[in-house]
Write an enzyme that holds these catalytic residues in place. Structure first.
Site, PDB file in Angstrom:
ATOM      1  N   SER A  10      73.898   6.860 -39.985  1.00 64.20           N
ATOM      2  CA  SER A  10      72.446   6.826 -40.117  1.00 64.20           C
ATOM      3  C   SER A  10      71.808   6.051 -38.977  1.00 64.20           C
ATOM      4  O   SER A  10      72.103   4.869 -38.759  1.00 64.20           O
ATOM      5  CB  SER A  10      72.054   6.168 -41.444  1.00 64.20           C
ATOM      6  OG  SER A  10      70.661   5.941 -41.485  1.00 64.20           O
ATOM      7  N   HIS A  35      72.557  11.385 -39.242  1.00 63.89           N
ATOM      8  CA  HIS A  35      71.633  11.281 -40.371  1.00 63.89           C
ATOM      9  C   HIS A  35      70.368  10.570 -39.900  1.00 63.89           C
ATOM     10  O   HIS A  35      70.433   9.462 -39.382  1.00 63.89           O
ATOM     11  CB  HIS A  35      72.294  10.490 -41.506  1.00 63.89           C
ATOM     12  CG  HIS A  35      71.514  10.504 -42.779  1.00 63.89           C
ATOM     13  ND1 HIS A  35      71.647  11.512 -43.716  1.00 63.89           N
ATOM     14  CD2 HIS A  35      70.596   9.633 -43.271  1.00 63.89           C
ATOM     15  CE1 HIS A  35      70.850  11.251 -44.740  1.00 63.89           C
ATOM     16  NE2 HIS A  35      70.193  10.130 -44.496  1.00 63.89           N
ATOM     17  N   ASP A  37      66.748   9.253 -41.052  1.00 70.02           N
ATOM     18  CA  ASP A  37      65.892   8.899 -42.186  1.00 70.02           C
ATOM     19  C   ASP A  37      64.435   8.854 -41.756  1.00 70.02           C
ATOM     20  O   ASP A  37      64.040   8.031 -40.925  1.00 70.02           O
ATOM     21  CB  ASP A  37      66.295   7.529 -42.741  1.00 70.02           C
ATOM     22  CG  ASP A  37      67.650   7.562 -43.422  1.00 70.02           C
ATOM     23  OD1 ASP A  37      67.802   8.333 -44.381  1.00 70.02           O
ATOM     24  OD2 ASP A  37      68.548   6.811 -43.006  1.00 70.02           O
ATOM     25  N   MET A  39      60.732   8.079 -43.086  1.00 69.53           N
ATOM     26  CA  MET A  39      60.024   7.391 -44.167  1.00 69.53           C
ATOM     27  C   MET A  39      58.543   7.330 -43.850  1.00 69.53           C
ATOM     28  O   MET A  39      58.158   7.092 -42.699  1.00 69.53           O
ATOM     29  CB  MET A  39      60.575   5.978 -44.337  1.00 69.53           C
ATOM     30  CG  MET A  39      62.079   5.906 -44.556  1.00 69.53           C
ATOM     31  SD  MET A  39      62.612   4.191 -44.788  1.00 69.53           S
ATOM     32  CE  MET A  39      64.401   4.406 -44.741  1.00 69.53           C
ATOM     33  N   HIS A  68      66.524  13.557 -43.161  1.00 73.81           N
ATOM     34  CA  HIS A  68      66.349  13.177 -44.559  1.00 73.81           C
ATOM     35  C   HIS A  68      64.905  12.735 -44.757  1.00 73.81           C
ATOM     36  O   HIS A  68      64.512  11.649 -44.338  1.00 73.81           O
ATOM     37  CB  HIS A  68      67.346  12.050 -44.885  1.00 73.81           C
ATOM     38  CG  HIS A  68      67.217  11.479 -46.257  1.00 73.81           C
ATOM     39  ND1 HIS A  68      67.797  10.278 -46.606  1.00 73.81           N
ATOM     40  CD2 HIS A  68      66.594  11.926 -47.370  1.00 73.81           C
ATOM     41  CE1 HIS A  68      67.530  10.019 -47.867  1.00 73.81           C
ATOM     42  NE2 HIS A  68      66.794  10.995 -48.348  1.00 73.81           N
ATOM     43  N   MET A  70      62.197  11.227 -46.620  1.00 68.67           N
ATOM     44  CA  MET A  70      61.757  10.348 -47.708  1.00 68.67           C
ATOM     45  C   MET A  70      60.245  10.244 -47.614  1.00 68.67           C
ATOM     46  O   MET A  70      59.679   9.195 -47.309  1.00 68.67           O
ATOM     47  CB  MET A  70      62.440   8.993 -47.595  1.00 68.67           C
ATOM     48  CG  MET A  70      63.906   9.040 -47.975  1.00 68.67           C
ATOM     49  SD  MET A  70      64.721   7.449 -47.852  1.00 68.67           S
ATOM     50  CE  MET A  70      65.372   7.563 -46.181  1.00 68.67           C
ATOM     51  N   MET A 139      71.733   9.640 -53.537  1.00 71.61           N
ATOM     52  CA  MET A 139      71.415   8.287 -53.067  1.00 71.61           C
ATOM     53  C   MET A 139      72.209   7.297 -53.911  1.00 71.61           C
ATOM     54  O   MET A 139      72.033   7.233 -55.127  1.00 71.61           O
ATOM     55  CB  MET A 139      69.917   8.020 -53.187  1.00 71.61           C
ATOM     56  CG  MET A 139      69.050   8.821 -52.240  1.00 71.61           C
ATOM     57  SD  MET A 139      69.409   8.524 -50.484  1.00 71.61           S
ATOM     58  CE  MET A 139      69.145   6.752 -50.350  1.00 71.61           C
ATOM     59  N   GLY A 147      71.216  -1.650 -45.790  1.00 72.42           N
ATOM     60  CA  GLY A 147      71.999  -2.834 -46.100  1.00 72.42           C
ATOM     61  C   GLY A 147      72.170  -3.149 -47.572  1.00 72.42           C
ATOM     62  O   GLY A 147      72.622  -4.241 -47.926  1.00 72.42           O
ATOM     63  N   ASP A 177      74.725   8.500 -49.721  1.00 73.12           N
ATOM     64  CA  ASP A 177      73.987   7.674 -48.761  1.00 73.12           C
ATOM     65  C   ASP A 177      73.654   6.335 -49.409  1.00 73.12           C
ATOM     66  O   ASP A 177      72.923   6.284 -50.392  1.00 73.12           O
ATOM     67  CB  ASP A 177      72.699   8.395 -48.362  1.00 73.12           C
ATOM     68  CG  ASP A 177      71.875   7.622 -47.342  1.00 73.12           C
ATOM     69  OD1 ASP A 177      72.336   6.571 -46.863  1.00 73.12           O
ATOM     70  OD2 ASP A 177      70.765   8.085 -47.020  1.00 73.12           O
ATOM     71  N   SER A 200      74.624   0.502 -41.752  1.00 67.64           N
ATOM     72  CA  SER A 200      74.957  -0.865 -41.356  1.00 67.64           C
ATOM     73  C   SER A 200      76.440  -1.028 -41.043  1.00 67.64           C
ATOM     74  O   SER A 200      76.810  -1.591 -40.002  1.00 67.64           O
ATOM     75  CB  SER A 200      74.561  -1.841 -42.476  1.00 67.64           C
ATOM     76  OG  SER A 200      73.194  -1.739 -42.783  1.00 67.64           O
TER      77      SER A 200
END
Length: 211
Positions: A10, A35, A37, A39, A68, A70, A139, A147, A177, A200
């Site tokens: 990610s 991946h 993300d 947001m 992805h 979100m 998820m 993290g 994920d 992470s």
């Protein structure tokens, strides 16, 4: 026949000042997918990057991008993410009333369609659309923050999806994920995971993988 397991690091945990170099690290350290993300500050509290960043890094690698989303009302943005270079577009079941339309739109734009579930959303809500999706993202933490520790009950959701996939003869990939590290990886793989996202742990060098 079991699909070969895919590592999908990610970019949320990457060094944003050097995304090109971080993508090269993904290639050299066993990643087979990236991946990404997205947001919006509404569906989840944080804001990350959008279409211009994805378009800007598309030339850095031939690896497939799993974008992805979100974000709320993903149906309004799917086309722009397809045009920015997404290979998979994964939206949240919880973010729209129009999951079937989103899946059709993603396929019409010649991308793979993924659907994601928050930890508290049961697998059963996907019964009608499972025949049509290419990827289901479980998820294993609450979306929006990197993290976090894996939520144990989410592993049972992976098992349920793997059972349905086997019994019905479906071909979708099962992705997980959140909180994936050397201590939790075996449990999600045993449950039936095809794709595991690591942020992470991967970028800290804790998690090693061979393609």
């Amino acid at each position: 026949m079991k699909t070969k397991v895919i590592l999908s690091p990610s970019l949320l945990s990457a060094d944003f000042s050097s995304l090109g170099s971080e993508i090269k690290k993904i290639e050299s350290c066993g990643g087979s997918m990236v991946h990404i993300d997205v947001m919006d500050g509404h569906f989840v509290p944080q804001v990350t990057y959008g279409q211009p960043v994805i378009k800007g890094i598309r030339h850095c690698t031939q690896l497939p991008f799993d974008v992805h989303l979100m974000i709320e009302r993903p149906e309004n943005f799917i086309e722009s993410y397809a045009l920015s270079g997404a290979d998979y577009i994964t939206f949240h079941y919880e973010s729209t009333k129009h999951a079937d339309y989103c899946i059709q739109l993603i396929h019409r734009l010649e991308c793979k369609a993924g659907i994601a579930l928050c930890p508290s959303t049961p697998v059963s809500v996907l019964e009608e659309v499972l025949p049509f999706v290419d990827l289901v993202l479980v998820m294993t933490v609450n979306p929006g923050w990197g993290g976090q520790k894996l939520i144990p009950y989410t592993v049972d959701k992976v098992r349920k999806l793997a059972d349905i996939k086997r019994e019905k003869g479906y071909s979708f990939l099962i992705s997980v994920d959140g909180g994936i590290n050397p201590e939790t990886l075996d449990s999600v793989l045993e449950a039936g995971t095809d794709v595991f996202v690591s942020g992470s742990s991967f970028f800290k060098g804790e998690l090693k993988w061979e393609k």
